[in-house]
Motif scaffolding. Structure first.
Motif, PDB file in Angstrom:
ATOM      1  N   TRP A   2       0.827  -1.212   0.000  1.00 35.40           N
ATOM      2  CA  TRP A   2       0.000   0.000   0.000  1.00 35.40           C
ATOM      3  C   TRP A   2       0.851   1.247   0.000  1.00 35.40           C
ATOM      4  CZ3 TRP A   2       0.311   3.611   3.843  1.00 35.40           C
ATOM      5  CH2 TRP A   2       0.928   3.206   5.038  1.00 35.40           C
ATOM      6  N   ARG A   3       1.965   1.224   0.784  1.00 35.13           N
ATOM      7  CA  ARG A   3       2.796   2.423   0.835  1.00 35.13           C
ATOM      8  C   ARG A   3       3.496   2.648  -0.493  1.00 35.13           C
ATOM      9  NH1 ARG A   3       7.163   4.469   5.361  1.00 35.13           N
ATOM     10  NH2 ARG A   3       7.972   6.193   4.129  1.00 35.13           N
ATOM     11  N   TRP A  30      -6.425  10.539   1.321  1.00 34.39           N
ATOM     12  CA  TRP A  30      -5.569   9.506   1.927  1.00 34.39           C
ATOM     13  C   TRP A  30      -6.037   9.247   3.344  1.00 34.39           C
ATOM     14  CZ3 TRP A  30      -1.001   9.930   5.415  1.00 34.39           C
ATOM     15  CH2 TRP A  30      -0.316   8.717   5.526  1.00 34.39           C
ATOM     16  N   GLN A  31      -6.268   7.989   3.631  1.00 26.87           N
ATOM     17  CA  GLN A  31      -6.664   7.537   4.966  1.00 26.87           C
ATOM     18  C   GLN A  31      -7.845   8.339   5.512  1.00 26.87           C
ATOM     19  OE1 GLN A  31      -3.179   7.295   7.524  1.00 26.87           O
ATOM     20  NE2 GLN A  31      -2.576   5.355   6.607  1.00 26.87           N
ATOM     21  N   GLU A 201      -1.232  13.341  11.226  1.00 29.86           N
ATOM     22  CA  GLU A 201      -1.815  12.975   9.933  1.00 29.86           C
ATOM     23  C   GLU A 201      -1.279  13.867   8.818  1.00 29.86           C
ATOM     24  OE1 GLU A 201      -6.180  11.362  11.517  1.00 29.86           O
ATOM     25  OE2 GLU A 201      -5.897  13.469  10.989  1.00 29.86           O
ATOM     26  N   SER A 204       2.369  13.089   8.059  1.00 29.67           N
ATOM     27  CA  SER A 204       2.483  11.768   7.417  1.00 29.67           C
ATOM     28  C   SER A 204       2.139  11.844   5.936  1.00 29.67           C
ATOM     29  CB  SER A 204       1.564  10.764   8.115  1.00 29.67           C
ATOM     30  OG  SER A 204       1.969  10.555   9.448  1.00 29.67           O
TER      31      SER A 204
END
Length: 260
Positions: A2-3, A30-31, A201, A204
């Protein structure tokens, strides 16, 4: 896996073939969080900082800056607030505009996000833009040749690592904005969240999605974006320092007419 996929997405956004003078903006998710991202190539674009108009008054908003540029036959292609400031809109930290130092470097810890060390400096030099930790900036300032510089804080990403004070379990959420730079300084990547996010977040996203080794926080109470590609022309409380890309208005008009 995924990364790796997310890194590829970020790298594709940053290194797509570019038209001369183009600013690349897009929305990404993202997320569960949403972001607007604008990539600028300092070697190709006229990237600058703005604070005071010729009369000594702070611009305060994008429309005032646009009006000033229009009077010169220029236009604003992209802009974002670019550092923390006092009620007078004077910068809290170090600020240089077109080679003139307006505020000295503040190297010590202090209250609020700005003083959460390490903080850093966004430096625009000929053909390059860099995010540099403040003490490193002080040590190398003469060799960096920063025609424009804005100190803010905290650093979001330092040499590929998140700021050590950021907590994954934090509940402090704001609309936030900041800037990251590539390893050789050929791209400055500006990000604003489109929903409230934590510092962990936000940082990141710069590291894990955009693969940027250095990134700096601009603000979380006053976050504004001017990006015509995304139909963004944010307004709100008056701003202090503004970073923007300036284009020649006549050249842009001629290019548009040529495409018809």
């Amino acid at each position: 896996m995924w990364r790796a996929g997310l890194l590829l997405l970020g790298l594709t956004m940053l290194w797509l073939p570019r038209a001369a003078g183009a600013v690349e903006c897009r929305n990404q998710e993202w997320q569960g969080n949403r972001y607007s991202v604008c990539a600028v190539a300092p070697a190709q674009e006229d990237l600058r900082l703005f604070l005071y108009d010729p009369g000594g008054s702070p611009y305060g908003d994008f429309s005032a800056l646009e009006a000033r540029l229009a009077a010169r036959g220029q236009r604003l292609a992209f802009a974002m607030n670019a550092g923390m400031y006092h009620d007078s809109r004077a910068p809290v930290g170090h600020y240089v505009e077109d080679g003139q130092e307006i505020m000295r470097v503040i190297p010590n810890a202090g209250p609020g996000n700005f003083g959460l060390l390490p903080n850093g400096v966004f430096c625009i030099s000929p053909r390059r833009a860099r995010v540099i930790e403040t003490l490193d900036y002080q040590a190398r300032r003469d060799s960096l040749n920063c025609r424009h510089a804005s100190q803010s804080g905290p650093m979001l990403v330092i040499d590929g690592k998140l700021h050590p004070r950021f907590l994954p379990e934090s509940t402090s959420r704001y609309i936030r904005n900041g800037v990251g730079t590539t390893r050789d300084g050929d791209r400055a990547v500006f990000v604003i969240s489109r929903n409230a996010v934590t510092l962990h977040e936000f940082a990141s996203f710069f590291r894990d999605v955009l693969d940027l080794p250095q990134a700096l926080y601009f603000d979380g109470n006053v976050s504004r974006l001017y990006a015509p590609q995304l139909s963004r022309d944010d307004w709100g409380r008056p701003m202090g320092p503004i970073v923007g890309v300036v284009e020649d208005g006549a050249a842009e008009q001629s290019a548009a007419l040529g495409k018809r």
